[in-house]
Design a protein around this motif. Structure first.
Motif, PDB file in Angstrom:
ATOM      1  N   VAL A   1      27.731  37.080  55.171  1.00  0.00           N
ATOM      2  CA  VAL A   1      26.359  36.981  54.649  1.00  0.00           C
ATOM      3  C   VAL A   1      25.522  36.052  55.516  1.00  0.00           C
ATOM      4  O   VAL A   1      24.335  36.305  55.775  1.00  0.00           O
ATOM      5  N   ARG A   2      26.140  34.960  55.996  1.00  0.00           N
ATOM      6  CA  ARG A   2      25.408  34.051  56.884  1.00  0.00           C
ATOM      7  C   ARG A   2      25.007  34.770  58.176  1.00  0.00           C
ATOM      8  O   ARG A   2      23.873  34.607  58.654  1.00  0.00           O
ATOM      9  N   SER A   3      25.924  35.535  58.725  1.00  0.00           N
ATOM     10  CA  SER A   3      25.602  36.288  59.935  1.00  0.00           C
ATOM     11  C   SER A   3      24.490  37.293  59.668  1.00  0.00           C
ATOM     12  O   SER A   3      23.566  37.457  60.485  1.00  0.00           O
ATOM     13  N   LYS A   4      24.584  37.964  58.509  1.00  0.00           N
ATOM     14  CA  LYS A   4      23.545  38.929  58.164  1.00  0.00           C
ATOM     15  C   LYS A   4      22.194  38.233  57.988  1.00  0.00           C
ATOM     16  O   LYS A   4      21.156  38.733  58.454  1.00  0.00           O
ATOM     17  N   LEU A   5      22.204  37.073  57.331  1.00  0.00           N
ATOM     18  CA  LEU A   5      20.954  36.331  57.134  1.00  0.00           C
ATOM     19  C   LEU A   5      20.373  35.893  58.477  1.00  0.00           C
ATOM     20  O   LEU A   5      19.157  35.999  58.707  1.00  0.00           O
ATOM     21  N   ALA A   6      21.230  35.393  59.360  1.00  0.00           N
ATOM     22  CA  ALA A   6      20.744  34.986  60.686  1.00  0.00           C
ATOM     23  C   ALA A   6      20.170  36.176  61.454  1.00  0.00           C
ATOM     24  O   ALA A   6      19.143  36.068  62.135  1.00  0.00           O
ATOM     25  N   THR A   7      20.834  37.324  61.311  1.00  0.00           N
ATOM     26  CA  THR A   7      20.332  38.529  61.981  1.00  0.00           C
ATOM     27  C   THR A   7      18.977  38.940  61.417  1.00  0.00           C
ATOM     28  O   THR A   7      18.055  39.295  62.167  1.00  0.00           O
ATOM     29  N   HIS A   8      18.851  38.903  60.093  1.00  0.00           N
ATOM     30  CA  HIS A   8      17.571  39.265  59.467  1.00  0.00           C
ATOM     31  C   HIS A   8      16.465  38.303  59.899  1.00  0.00           C
ATOM     32  O   HIS A   8      15.339  38.731  60.201  1.00  0.00           O
ATOM     33  N   GLU A   9      16.760  37.020  59.919  1.00  0.00           N
ATOM     34  CA  GLU A   9      15.739  36.047  60.316  1.00  0.00           C
ATOM     35  C   GLU A   9      15.363  36.216  61.782  1.00  0.00           C
ATOM     36  O   GLU A   9      14.191  36.084  62.154  1.00  0.00           O
ATOM     37  N   SER A  10      16.362  36.511  62.620  1.00  0.00           N
ATOM     38  CA  SER A  10      16.057  36.769  64.021  1.00  0.00           C
ATOM     39  C   SER A  10      15.208  38.030  64.171  1.00  0.00           C
ATOM     40  O   SER A  10      14.265  38.079  64.971  1.00  0.00           O
ATOM     41  N   SER A  11      15.527  39.045  63.374  1.00  0.00           N
ATOM     42  CA  SER A  11      14.727  40.271  63.411  1.00  0.00           C
ATOM     43  C   SER A  11      13.304  40.011  62.934  1.00  0.00           C
ATOM     44  O   SER A  11      12.344  40.577  63.479  1.00  0.00           O
ATOM     45  N   MET A  12      13.164  39.150  61.931  1.00  0.00           N
ATOM     46  CA  MET A  12      11.829  38.799  61.463  1.00  0.00           C
ATOM     47  C   MET A  12      11.024  38.138  62.576  1.00  0.00           C
ATOM     48  O   MET A  12       9.841  38.448  62.787  1.00  0.00           O
ATOM     49  N   ALA A  13      11.669  37.221  63.283  1.00  0.00           N
ATOM     50  CA  ALA A  13      10.972  36.550  64.392  1.00  0.00           C
ATOM     51  C   ALA A  13      10.594  37.552  65.476  1.00  0.00           C
ATOM     52  O   ALA A  13       9.493  37.498  66.043  1.00  0.00           O
ATOM     53  N   ASN A  14      11.515  38.478  65.760  1.00  0.00           N
ATOM     54  CA  ASN A  14      11.205  39.505  66.765  1.00  0.00           C
ATOM     55  C   ASN A  14      10.055  40.394  66.305  1.00  0.00           C
ATOM     56  O   ASN A  14       9.170  40.757  67.098  1.00  0.00           O
ATOM     57  N   PHE A  15      10.068  40.752  65.021  1.00  0.00           N
ATOM     58  CA  PHE A  15       8.982  41.580  64.490  1.00  0.00           C
ATOM     59  C   PHE A  15       7.645  40.845  64.585  1.00  0.00           C
ATOM     60  O   PHE A  15       6.601  41.460  64.866  1.00  0.00           O
ATOM     61  N   GLU A  16       7.672  39.534  64.323  1.00  0.00           N
ATOM     62  CA  GLU A  16       6.425  38.766  64.429  1.00  0.00           C
ATOM     63  C   GLU A  16       5.900  38.766  65.857  1.00  0.00           C
ATOM     64  O   GLU A  16       4.689  38.882  66.088  1.00  0.00           O
ATOM     65  N   ARG A  17       6.821  38.646  66.814  1.00  0.00           N
ATOM     66  CA  ARG A  17       6.378  38.692  68.208  1.00  0.00           C
ATOM     67  C   ARG A  17       5.846  40.082  68.571  1.00  0.00           C
ATOM     68  O   ARG A  17       4.845  40.216  69.283  1.00  0.00           O
ATOM     69  N   VAL A  18       6.540  41.118  68.072  1.00  0.00           N
ATOM     70  CA  VAL A  18       6.076  42.481  68.342  1.00  0.00           C
ATOM     71  C   VAL A  18       4.695  42.700  67.730  1.00  0.00           C
ATOM     72  O   VAL A  18       3.802  43.290  68.351  1.00  0.00           O
ATOM     73  N   LEU A  19       4.515  42.201  66.497  1.00  0.00           N
ATOM     74  CA  LEU A  19       3.223  42.372  65.826  1.00  0.00           C
ATOM     75  C   LEU A  19       2.121  41.626  66.564  1.00  0.00           C
ATOM     76  O   LEU A  19       0.984  42.109  66.654  1.00  0.00           O
ATOM     77  N   ALA A  20       2.447  40.453  67.103  1.00  0.00           N
ATOM     78  CA  ALA A  20       1.455  39.725  67.905  1.00  0.00           C
ATOM     79  C   ALA A  20       1.079  40.524  69.148  1.00  0.00           C
ATOM     80  O   ALA A  20      -0.094  40.588  69.537  1.00  0.00           O
ATOM     81  N   GLY A  21       2.081  41.153  69.785  1.00  0.00           N
ATOM     82  CA  GLY A  21       1.777  42.001  70.936  1.00  0.00           C
ATOM     83  C   GLY A  21       0.945  43.216  70.548  1.00  0.00           C
ATOM     84  O   GLY A  21       0.028  43.608  71.281  1.00  0.00           O
ATOM     85  N   VAL A  22       1.264  43.813  69.391  1.00  0.00           N
ATOM     86  CA  VAL A  22       0.472  44.956  68.917  1.00  0.00           C
ATOM     87  C   VAL A  22      -0.963  44.521  68.664  1.00  0.00           C
ATOM     88  O   VAL A  22      -1.920  45.250  68.962  1.00  0.00           O
ATOM     89  N   LEU A  23      -1.127  43.325  68.113  1.00  0.00           N
ATOM     90  CA  LEU A  23      -2.476  42.810  67.851  1.00  0.00           C
ATOM     91  C   LEU A  23      -3.266  42.674  69.149  1.00  0.00           C
ATOM     92  O   LEU A  23      -4.437  43.068  69.235  1.00  0.00           O
ATOM     93  N   THR A  24      -2.617  42.145  70.181  1.00  0.00           N
ATOM     94  CA  THR A  24      -3.289  42.007  71.480  1.00  0.00           C
ATOM     95  C   THR A  24      -3.650  43.371  72.055  1.00  0.00           C
ATOM     96  O   THR A  24      -4.768  43.592  72.548  1.00  0.00           O
ATOM     97  N   ASP A  25      -2.691  44.320  71.992  1.00  0.00           N
ATOM     98  CA  ASP A  25      -2.958  45.669  72.501  1.00  0.00           C
ATOM     99  C   ASP A  25      -4.064  46.351  71.698  1.00  0.00           C
ATOM    100  O   ASP A  25      -4.880  47.098  72.250  1.00  0.00           O
ATOM    101  N   ALA A  26      -4.083  46.087  70.386  1.00  0.00           N
ATOM    102  CA  ALA A  26      -5.108  46.716  69.544  1.00  0.00           C
ATOM    103  C   ALA A  26      -6.499  46.208  69.914  1.00  0.00           C
ATOM    104  O   ALA A  26      -7.468  46.982  69.952  1.00  0.00           O
ATOM    105  N   LYS A  27      -6.615  44.913  70.195  1.00  0.00           N
ATOM    106  CA  LYS A  27      -7.911  44.376  70.623  1.00  0.00           C
ATOM    107  C   LYS A  27      -8.341  44.997  71.943  1.00  0.00           C
ATOM    108  O   LYS A  27      -9.507  45.360  72.127  1.00  0.00           O
ATOM    109  N   SER A  28      -7.395  45.106  72.864  1.00  0.00           N
ATOM    110  CA  SER A  28      -7.713  45.712  74.160  1.00  0.00           C
ATOM    111  C   SER A  28      -8.133  47.168  73.998  1.00  0.00           C
ATOM    112  O   SER A  28      -9.122  47.619  74.597  1.00  0.00           O
ATOM    113  N   ASP A  29      -7.397  47.924  73.168  1.00  0.00           N
ATOM    114  CA  ASP A  29      -7.740  49.326  72.964  1.00  0.00           C
ATOM    115  C   ASP A  29      -9.071  49.468  72.228  1.00  0.00           C
ATOM    116  O   ASP A  29      -9.823  50.433  72.473  1.00  0.00           O
TER     117      ASP A  29
END
Length: 776
Positions: free
Chosen positions: A151-179
């Motif tokens: 469960v700890r490994s799963k939680l760490a994976t989920h939290e890491s995925s959340m951080a990755n999603f936040e970075r992806v969303l920030a990139g999408v936000l930048t691309d959306a402004k450019s587009d």
């Protein structure tokens, strides 16, 4: 206005326009932030049902558009639109279809994720203890401990995925402004297009809108995934809390009986028997693979020549070799699993003795034995992981070769067989790695619980090595440390994309380096420009220095905006300064800001310039500097006065050189009565005309000023060019000397002041002659 002043004004205006243009790019939504609640903020949050309807609509529209484009002939495209543009539109629509489908799947799974989180919270809240009385079986504790680790490994994976999603969303936000900017430019181009260019401009606009919608779909997919991950994180935390409570309750009341040890041995032997059956099945496959390899080798030998790598016979031989190697490796791994079961029974036996040991020496010896076992397991796992990495590299090589094959290639079947063999080998290696890791982690937990290492017991060299090896990881963590984060929004096709942008320490250091390097380069360039302007005579030194300071201020502002743009920090996040901080900062910096704004007004209006002779506050002098907050005035006695810029706007200021750099001066001369006035006027005008620093245009002149009490009074008026370096005090002294000499040569006397004295007395004053003293 002189040419140098004109150049200074033009340079200043251009610099201000550049700064405003740069600032405008950073302030697309600042009025909304400063004007209170924006329209976007007033909207209610979009529900999953609304998002589903919107995505289904976009999915249908994209599929229809993609179907229409599939039948379009590139020759029928509008003028200016190429086949590459058509392919780009198709790719964009295809990506919209894929991402929208995935986003809808993620939204449909939202209910299950919410239900799982609620069930986990309910189970954690409802648990009040074990129904079974202690002591608790050791296998039960191990099971719960292993589950907690999972469960700890799963939680760490989920939290890491959340951080990755936040970075992806920030990139999408930048691309959306450019587009969004691209859509605006394409719309403007369509408005101004004429003739055949209209259809091409409309095509470009539709393509830009499709790309902008793609960003909205990507954002919807990421947001849906993040919402599901939040529920998974909540469920994992509830499960982890429940497992922690169970393990704390069970840990101190665990029993390890002989019957339980026998049960562990029995389960291990059953698993070993199952693995032995797998070994027998693999052995049969190995025999079949040996025969296939031998037959392939015989066919190769019959050719009697060296075959090419892509020859069918050679490919079959390679496939047979890869399959045989994979099966032999699998047999070795299965045999290692049997050995691992034997090790499993041994360590459990040692653990039982360790738990029941009464002699401390015996406990230490058993603990040391477990430490050695953990070391052997670690080496064992690392060896299998190394082999697994090599096998993964071989499979990647095969994948790349297969990807380069054309459809219907005769070699495809052989490569598929090779990939299948390597994939089976990889799966067996991962199984062995996981089995060794599980036992390694269990032994590690036993060592930590039953025989923890005392502080400082680790060898010094080992501790130093551990510290050194952890430095790169530590530096990486520090570099990626999040200093602060903020939310940014952009609206695309009716959907508001909200992203969380994090600013790390590395980003701040990079931005600071960018600012410092830019500032140093700009400083060097502007200093060189200053020297060039002065050397070529375009500006005076003081004017060039003032221009450099103001340009450096503008460059610093643009560098600051550029740094914020590099860090993806919009100026809108500083709008809160208009609230709580603006009151205190506003009052505290009122005078500073007033003088700063006054300096900008002075620079734009050009009513006070460097080199002007002004009178302010009873001080007459030359303006030597006009800075951001104050200006410097040098008086005739070379004393410098620092005057706040607001004084020039709030008080009465006399600028002696506002429209012209020439000033008029005068001096007065008195001569005896009876002197011809015309002669005196000629002498005065002649003296002024012979002085080299007195302007010839307008010419100096003299006037008969007054009939004075003691003399005839004349005034001489003349003009001086301040830019020539003339000192009015020295010129006036020179003229007085010249006039005095000319009057002396003409026999004209400058009278002394005359006074009539009256003595009041009640009686006559006696007068007695004085006798000269006798000579000695």
């Amino acid at each position: 206005m002189n040419p140098s002043s004109t150049r200074l004004s033009v340079a200043t205006i251009l610099a201000v326009l550049c700064c405003v243009a740069t600032l405008r790019a950073q302030l697309p939504s600042l009025p909304k932030s400063l004007g209170g609640q924006s329209a976007e903020a007033a909207k209610t949050a979009e529900t999953p049902e609304d998002a589903t309807k919107r995505l289904e609509l976009w999915l249908g529209e994209s599929r229809d558009a993609l179907t229409r484009l599939d039948g379009v002939d590139p020759a029928s495209l509008p003028v200016g639109v190429t086949a590459a543009d058509l392919d780009e539109r198709k790719r964009t629509l295809g990506q919209i279809v894929i991402h929208a489908s995935n986003a809808l799947a993620a939204l449909s799974a939202r209910g299950d994720a919410v239900k799982a989180a609620e069930q986990s919270r309910a189970a954690a809240s409802a648990w009040a203890g074990f129904k079974e009385p202690p002591p608790y079986p050791v296998l039960w504790l191990d099971e719960l401990t292993g589950e907690r680790q999972a469960v700890r490994s799963k939680l760490a994976t989920h939290e890491s995925s959340m951080a990755n999603f936040e970075r992806v969303l920030a990139g999408v936000l930048t691309d959306a402004k450019s587009d969004a900017d691209v859509v605006g430019r394409a719309n403007a181009a369509l408005q101004g297009a004429q003739g055949d260019a209209v259809e091409a401009a409309r095509w470009a606009l539709d393509t830009a809108k499709a790309k902008s919608r793609l960003q909205a779909v990507r954002a919807a997919l990421v947001e849906a995934g993040m919402a599901n991950l939040r529920q998974s994180v909540a469920a994992a935390r509830s499960d982890l809390d429940l497992l922690d409570r169970k393990i704390r309750t069970m840990r101190d009341d665990v029993g390890f009986t002989e019957e339980e040890l026998q049960r562990i041995h029995h389960l291990s032997q059953e698993r070993a028997k199952a693995v032995a059956k797998e070994i027998q099945a693999v052995e049969k496959r190995i025999q079949s693979a040996l025969r296939a390899r031998q037959a392939a080798q015989e066919r190769m030998d019959l050719t009697g020549q060296v075959a090419a790598d892509d020859d069918p016979a050679r490919l079959k031989l390679a496939t047979a070799g890869i399959r045989l190697d994979a099966l032999q490796s699998m047999r070795q791994l299965l045999e290692s699993l049997v050995e691992l079961e034997s090790q499993y029974r041994a360590v459990y036996a040692d653990r039982r003795v360790l738990m029941n040991a009464a002699d401390p020496a015996e406990a230490r010896a058993l603990a040391q034995s477990l430490v050695k076992t953990a070391g052997r397991l670690r080496v064992w796992r690392e060896v299998i992981e190394s082999d697994n990495a090599a096998s993964a590299a071989d499979l990647a090589k095969l994948e790349s070769r297969a990807a380069a094959m054309a459809a219907g290639d005769s070699r495809a079947d052989e490569f598929d067989d090779q990939r299948a063999a390597l994939s089976e080998k990889l799966a067996m290696q991962r199984r062995a790695i996981q089995a060794v890791r599980n036992l390694e982690e269990q032994v590690g937990r036993w060592i930590e619980h039953h025989a923890p290492a005392p502080p400082g017991s680790t060898d010094l060299s080992q501790r130093i090595g551990t510290l050194v090896s952890s430095i790169p990881s530590w530096l990486g963590n520090v570099w990626s440390l999040t200093i602060f984060s903020f939310e940014d929004q952009v609206e695309v096709d009716g959907q508001t994309i909200t992203g969380k942008v994090s600013v790390t320490l590395g980003m701040l250091l990079g931005g600071l380096l960018f600012f410092l390097v830019g500032w140093l380069l700009a400083s060097r360039v502007l200093r060189r420009v200053q020297r060039t302007l002065v050397r070529r005579g375009y500006l005076f030194e003081a004017q060039a220095r003032t221009l450099r300071k103001w340009l450096m201020l503008l460059v610093s502002l643009m560098l600051l905006i550029g740094t914020l743009s590099y860090l993806n920090i919009p100026l809108t996040i500083f709008a809160f300064l208009g609230g709580a901080l603006a009151i205190g900062v506003g009052f505290g910096t009122q005078t500073l800001i007033k003088n700063f704004i006054s300096g900008i007004i002075l620079l734009v209006e050009r009513k006070i310039r460097v080199g002007d002779v002004v009178e302010v506050g009873g001080v007459i002098g030359t303006v030597t500097e006009v800075n951001t907050r104050s200006s410097v005035i040098r008086a005739a006695d070379d004393q410098e006065s620092i005057v706040p810029n607001s004084i020039f706007l709030e008080n009465r200021v006399t600028n002696l050189t506002l429209t012209s750099s020439t000033i008029r001066k005068s001096l007065r001369v008195g001569v005896d009565y009876g002197t011809p006035p015309a002669l005196i006027m000629d002498i005065l005008a002649e003296a002024a005309g012979r002085h080299g620093l007195v302007c010839k245009d307008p010419a100096p002149f003299a006037v008969f000023d007054d009939f004075g009490r003691d003399a005839l009074v004349f005034s001489l008026y003349y003009w001086l060019e301040l830019g020539s370096g003339a000192n009015p005090v020295v010129v006036a002294s020179d003229l007085r000397l010249m006039i005095g000499k000319r009057l002396g040569e003409s026999g004209i006397r400058i009278p002394l002041p005359q006074r009539d004295m009256q003595l009041a007395s009640e009686r006559p004053i006696g007068v007695e002659p004085m006798r000269p003293a006798a000579d000695e």
